[in-house]
Enzyme design. Structure first.
Site, PDB file in Angstrom:
ATOM      1  N   HIS A 106      34.235  39.747  43.853  1.00  0.00           N
ATOM      2  CA  HIS A 106      33.071  39.485  42.954  1.00  0.00           C
ATOM      3  C   HIS A 106      32.446  40.675  42.810  1.00  0.00           C
ATOM      4  O   HIS A 106      32.093  41.440  43.721  1.00  0.00           O
ATOM      5  CB  HIS A 106      32.146  38.335  43.780  1.00  0.00           C
TER       6      HIS A 106
ATOM      7  N   ASP B 125      34.862  38.746  40.008  1.00  0.00           N
ATOM      8  CA  ASP B 125      34.227  37.755  39.090  1.00  0.00           C
ATOM      9  C   ASP B 125      32.895  37.979  38.711  1.00  0.00           C
ATOM     10  O   ASP B 125      32.259  38.808  39.872  1.00  0.00           O
ATOM     11  CB  ASP B 125      34.400  36.481  39.586  1.00  0.00           C
TER      12      ASP B 125
HETATM   13 ZN   LIG Z   1      32.255  32.951  39.183  1.00  0.00          ZN
END
Ligand SMILES: [Zn+2]
Length: 213
Positions: free
Chosen positions: A157, A14
């Site tokens: 992430h 992400d």
């Molecule tokens: Zn995010």
């Protein structure tokens, strides 16, 4: 669930694309010959970052929608929610030629208005606190390996500076390969698990076994 021979798992990332960390994550995926899925923030899709998105695609990875501004979308009106999604989807189509099928809500904050307004399958995934800078690469790897299961989405992430996740992947990927997992994109996993995406409104997925039949 339909029978599939291999255990399937989908690594997802992400908050990119970022200038350096996305490239480092891709380096690791490429070296191990596997794919992942990247949930992009629309505002991060600048002209300078188009080459990294093209590289992501060239490795067989997938691009999905993580909103335009990464705000708490529970506070937005229906129209604002639709705009967040469509701006990012339009930008992704412009760069990749493919429309996203999946959406990850920023901060995993969501409500019924969002489920009603957003015509994409909602994805969360099994996380390892890799958004906290103090979380060590060892913890990221150990927790991810411990939580793995067939049909799971792994939530990671690739925002700028999150190098410990790129480092953790060096442990995660061989360990899960040893356990018999095949790494696939999110759309491939849902397809191979026989999930009909049109029936899944109202579900936030961590694993494909949550699907309605
Ligand atoms: Zn995010």
């Amino acid at each position: 669930m339909r029978y599939t021979q291999n255990k399937l798992i989908a690594l997802t990332f992400d908050d990119g694309p970022s200038d350096t960390t996305t490239g480092h994550v891709l380096d690791v995926l490429e070296r191990h010959g596997i794919v992942g899925t990247f949930f992009l923030i629309g505002d991060n899709i600048t002209e300078e970052r188009i080459p990294i998105i093209k590289r992501t695609l060239s490795l067989g990875c997938e691009i999905e929608n993580h909103s335009k501004t990464h705000s708490d979308m529970r506070t937005l009106t229906r129209e604002e929610i639709i705009s967040e999604i469509s701006c990012t989807t339009d930008r992704i189509i412009e760069v990749t030629g493919r429309a996203p099928e999946f959406f990850r809500p920023p901060y995993i904050y969501y409500n019924d208005t969002m489920f009603d307004a957003i015509d994409l399958t909602f994805i969360c995934g099994l996380g390892c606190e890799d958004w906290e800078t103090e979380t060590t690469a060892e913890h990221r790897a150990e927790k991810t390996i411990a939580q793995a299961e067939d049909g799971a989405v792994i939530l990671l992430h690739d925002f700028e500076g999150n190098e410990k996740t790129a480092e953790a992947l060096e442990t995660i990927i061989p360990a899960l390969k040893d356990k018999g997992y095949e790494f696939v994109t999110v759309s491939e996993m849902f397809r191979r698990k026989g999930v009909d995406l049109t029936k899944q409104r109202g579900i936030l997925f961590n694993v494909t076994s949550q699907a309605r039949g």
